[in-house]
Write a protein that holds these residues in place. Structure first.
Motif, mmCIF file in Angstrom:
data_model
loop_
_atom_site.group_PDB
_atom_site.id
_atom_site.type_symbol
_atom_site.label_atom_id
_atom_site.label_comp_id
_atom_site.label_asym_id
_atom_site.label_seq_id
_atom_site.Cartn_x
_atom_site.Cartn_y
_atom_site.Cartn_z
ATOM 1 N N ALA A 62 49.904 52.791 40.155
ATOM 2 C CA ALA A 62 49.583 52.080 38.923
ATOM 3 C C ALA A 62 48.499 52.817 38.141
ATOM 4 C CB ALA A 62 49.123 50.657 39.238
ATOM 5 N N PRO A 63 48.596 52.856 36.816
ATOM 6 C CA PRO A 63 47.571 53.526 36.017
ATOM 7 C C PRO A 63 46.237 52.798 36.096
ATOM 8 C CG PRO A 63 49.114 52.357 34.601
ATOM 9 C CD PRO A 63 49.676 52.302 35.983
ATOM 10 N N PRO A 64 45.130 53.512 35.948
ATOM 11 C CA PRO A 64 43.813 52.884 36.033
ATOM 12 C C PRO A 64 43.411 52.248 34.707
ATOM 13 C CG PRO A 64 43.550 55.220 35.632
ATOM 14 C CD PRO A 64 45.034 54.975 35.749
ATOM 15 N N MET A 65 42.368 51.458 34.737
ATOM 16 C CA MET A 65 41.818 50.885 33.523
ATOM 17 C C MET A 65 40.801 51.869 32.947
ATOM 18 S SD MET A 65 40.085 47.155 32.749
ATOM 19 C CE MET A 65 38.569 47.415 33.651
ATOM 20 N N THR A 69 35.413 52.231 30.055
ATOM 21 C CA THR A 69 34.858 52.041 31.401
ATOM 22 C C THR A 69 34.794 53.369 32.148
ATOM 23 O OG1 THR A 69 37.086 51.476 32.184
ATOM 24 C CG2 THR A 69 35.635 49.660 31.562
ATOM 25 N N THR A 70 35.196 54.462 31.505
ATOM 26 C CA THR A 70 35.122 55.797 32.070
ATOM 27 C C THR A 70 34.571 56.724 31.002
ATOM 28 O OG1 THR A 70 37.327 56.475 31.333
ATOM 29 C CG2 THR A 70 37.185 55.275 33.417
ATOM 30 N N LYS A 71 34.634 58.037 31.263
ATOM 31 C CA LYS A 71 34.224 59.017 30.264
ATOM 32 C C LYS A 71 35.249 59.167 29.148
ATOM 33 C CE LYS A 71 30.440 60.321 32.390
ATOM 34 N NZ LYS A 71 29.094 60.187 31.829
ATOM 35 N N PHE A 72 36.408 58.504 29.302
ATOM 36 C CA PHE A 72 37.423 58.512 28.251
ATOM 37 C C PHE A 72 36.847 57.856 27.005
ATOM 38 C CE2 PHE A 72 40.705 55.949 26.107
ATOM 39 C CZ PHE A 72 41.557 56.961 25.671
ATOM 40 N N LEU A 124 32.134 28.457 35.049
ATOM 41 C CA LEU A 124 32.654 29.818 34.990
ATOM 42 C C LEU A 124 33.871 29.848 34.070
ATOM 43 C CD1 LEU A 124 32.449 30.835 38.756
ATOM 44 C CD2 LEU A 124 30.670 30.929 37.003
ATOM 45 N N GLU A 125 34.204 31.031 33.572
ATOM 46 C CA GLU A 125 35.342 31.182 32.673
ATOM 47 C C GLU A 125 36.209 32.343 33.126
ATOM 48 O OE1 GLU A 125 33.850 31.681 28.753
ATOM 49 O OE2 GLU A 125 33.071 29.637 28.586
ATOM 50 N N LEU A 126 37.509 32.231 32.855
ATOM 51 C CA LEU A 126 38.463 33.301 33.107
ATOM 52 C C LEU A 126 38.839 33.915 31.761
ATOM 53 C CD1 LEU A 126 40.738 31.550 35.755
ATOM 54 C CD2 LEU A 126 38.985 33.268 36.168
ATOM 55 N N LEU A 127 38.672 35.236 31.643
ATOM 56 C CA LEU A 127 38.842 35.905 30.357
ATOM 57 C C LEU A 127 40.145 36.671 30.238
ATOM 58 C CD1 LEU A 127 35.263 37.360 29.826
ATOM 59 C CD2 LEU A 127 36.215 35.238 28.918
ATOM 60 N N GLY A 128 40.784 36.998 31.357
ATOM 61 C CA GLY A 128 42.005 37.788 31.298
ATOM 62 C C GLY A 128 42.409 38.269 32.669
ATOM 63 N N THR A 129 43.470 39.054 32.706
ATOM 64 C CA THR A 129 44.025 39.563 33.962
ATOM 65 C C THR A 129 44.523 40.984 33.769
ATOM 66 O OG1 THR A 129 46.285 38.808 33.508
ATOM 67 C CG2 THR A 129 44.794 37.228 34.546
ATOM 68 N N VAL A 130 44.823 41.633 34.895
ATOM 69 C CA VAL A 130 45.506 42.932 34.895
ATOM 70 C C VAL A 130 46.911 42.697 35.418
ATOM 71 C CG1 VAL A 130 45.544 45.284 35.792
ATOM 72 C CG2 VAL A 130 43.364 44.194 35.260
ATOM 73 N N LEU A 173 39.455 39.188 27.202
ATOM 74 C CA LEU A 173 39.214 40.559 27.624
ATOM 75 C C LEU A 173 40.572 41.174 27.943
ATOM 76 C CD1 LEU A 173 36.395 41.828 29.933
ATOM 77 C CD2 LEU A 173 38.707 42.699 30.191
ATOM 78 N N ILE A 174 40.914 42.254 27.228
ATOM 79 C CA ILE A 174 42.247 42.846 27.313
ATOM 80 C C ILE A 174 42.116 44.263 27.863
ATOM 81 C CG2 ILE A 174 44.352 43.351 26.046
ATOM 82 C CD1 ILE A 174 43.299 41.493 23.816
ATOM 83 N N PRO A 175 42.551 44.528 29.093
ATOM 84 C CA PRO A 175 42.381 45.858 29.678
ATOM 85 C C PRO A 175 43.327 46.882 29.060
ATOM 86 C CG PRO A 175 43.621 44.469 31.171
ATOM 87 C CD PRO A 175 43.200 43.582 30.030
ATOM 88 N N TYR A 176 42.832 48.129 28.941
ATOM 89 C CA TYR A 176 43.661 49.251 28.525
ATOM 90 C C TYR A 176 43.949 50.096 29.757
ATOM 91 C CZ TYR A 176 45.104 53.700 26.487
ATOM 92 O OH TYR A 176 45.788 54.849 26.201
ATOM 93 N N MET A 177 45.223 50.104 30.175
ATOM 94 C CA MET A 177 45.635 50.772 31.394
ATOM 95 C C MET A 177 46.461 52.015 31.040
ATOM 96 S SD MET A 177 44.429 48.302 33.317
ATOM 97 C CE MET A 177 44.979 48.840 34.929
ATOM 98 N N SER A 178 46.013 53.181 31.531
ATOM 99 C CA SER A 178 46.766 54.395 31.239
ATOM 100 C C SER A 178 46.216 55.543 32.080
ATOM 101 C CB SER A 178 46.694 54.757 29.754
ATOM 102 O OG SER A 178 47.399 55.946 29.466
#
Length: 394
Positions: free
Chosen positions: A78-81, A107-110, A343-349, A385-390
């Protein structure tokens, strides 16, 4: 005593000629061994791949070649976030000059930079390497290339009282681990009030990009309408994709604690309703839909410090039903300063059983299988919160 001429001659040192052995080039590792080394570079730290590609032309050609990119994706799965987008509540938004939207956090140097002309747009969805943005128009933004595509307008859909949208790859047989170009689908689900019948009506329209042979970049005719209760609206969060169906969370204006699920099937081009497994009231931002790792529909719900997880499974009689999968005590898992604060849930992967939880100490990413977690961001009031996975494959 030697004559002066002899003394003068003796003061000059003799000339010594040193012959060096011929140089031989330092032996290089075979490309197969280099690939094995590079395969172990972590995909969530793409700066290592970039630095390695700058070392020599040989390494650059190897790392950018189709063979290595394919092996790298197969090796890591699976691609990382590489980052995430987030939206803020309307009343919490600062002026655009100081707090432009949408917000993208690496969340990285990207490093991805949203074009200036799209900064007033809200992130609607992010999937298969593309981001769907909306303000008065819809745009597709590709963080990997920086390119953006304006979608054809449709006033009927854009002026709906409540709506949700999704973007997904339209390439048949694609594994979606490296797709960020090529044909794509955009699904727009919207609700309107039918004054004559006194009900809320759900519809869905689909757009296929110009590069698809099935469309010329125009919106298709809406699917058959589905009647809902008159106070329903679609929650402002991305839907989850399960096989070939999108699932949107439904709420109700008069009783916001009620939860429902609106399903759009891409194959049959129809809408249907799914009951949620929750009983009793559900507070704001306490429930979120999930695309589970086993390719089933899931729903996570947090109440006080306890997170409950359900999944929707097909039984022996081909009837789907909800099953409780896990109960997690977040008070013993996460650093929480004020246990009385909700607590709150903001999103998923999608496809990883991972949720994003916000506490008074920050926003955390939790895998509900391994119960491993890490702090993702400081404490903030996000709507989604919307993750960018690639994979980093530039």
């Amino acid at each position: 005593i030697s004559p002066p001429e002899t003394l003068a001659a003796s003061t000059h040192p003799p000339t010594i000629t040193i012959t060096m052995p011929p140089t031989t080039p330092v032996p290089s590792l075979p490309e197969e061994l280099l690939e094995e080394v590079f395969l172990h570079l972590p995909p969530d730290e793409p700066e290592h791949l970039v630095r390695a590609s700058l070392a020599s032309k040989l390494w650059l050609g190897l790392l950018t070649g189709a063979r290595f990119r394919g092996r790298y994706r197969d090796f890591h799965g699976a691609p990382p976030m590489l980052g995430f987008l987030y939206t803020l509540p309307f009343l919490c938004s600062s002026p655009l000059s100081t707090d432009p939207r949408p917000h993208f956090v690496s969340t990285t140097k990207f490093a991805a930079r949203i074009p200036d002309d799209l900064r007033e747009y809200d992130a609607q969805d992010c999937r298969h390497g593309r981001v769907l943005l909306r303000y008065k128009m819809l745009f597709i933004w590709n963080p990997m290339t920086g390119c953006s595509t304006e979608l054809p307008p449709s006033t009927e859909y854009m002026e709906a009282e409540s709506s949700g949208a999704a973007v997904l790859c339209a390439v048949t047989g694609c594994d979606h681990r490296a797709c960020h170009e090529g044909p794509f689908w955009v699904v727009f689900v919207y609700l309107d009030q039918d004054e004559g019948e006194g009900v809320c009506v759900a519809s869905a329209a689909v757009l296929l990009s110009d590069s698809s042979k099935r469309s010329n970049g125009k919106w298709c005719e809406p699917c058959s309408r589905l009647d809902l209760v008159d106070d329903a609206f679609i929650e402002a969060r991305p839907p989850v994709l399960i096989q070939d169906a999108l699932h949107f969370m439904l709420r109700h204006y008069e009783d916001y604690r009620r939860v429902g699920i609106l399903k759009y099937d891409l194959n049959s081009n129809c809408l249907s309703l799914i009951d949620a497994p929750l009983e009793g009231p559900v507070i704001d931002d306490a429930a979120v839909l999930m695309a589970m790792e086993d390719d089933s529909l899931g729903l996570a719900h947090v109440e006080r410090l306890t997170l409950n997880l359900w999944s929707r499974q097909i039984g022996s009689h081909r009837v789907a039903s909800w099953t409780q999968r896990a109960i997690v005590d977040l008070g013993n898992l996460l650093p929480i300063q004020n246990p009385k604060e909700d607590l709150e849930l903001l999103g998923t992967v999608e496809g990883s059983d991972t949720v994003f939880v916000t506490t008074d100490m920050g926003i955390y990413e939790i895998n509900l299988n391994s119960l491993r977690w890490k702090k993702l961001w400081k404490t903030d009031k996000f709507c989604a919160l919307i993750p960018y996975m690639s994979f980093y494959n530039r």
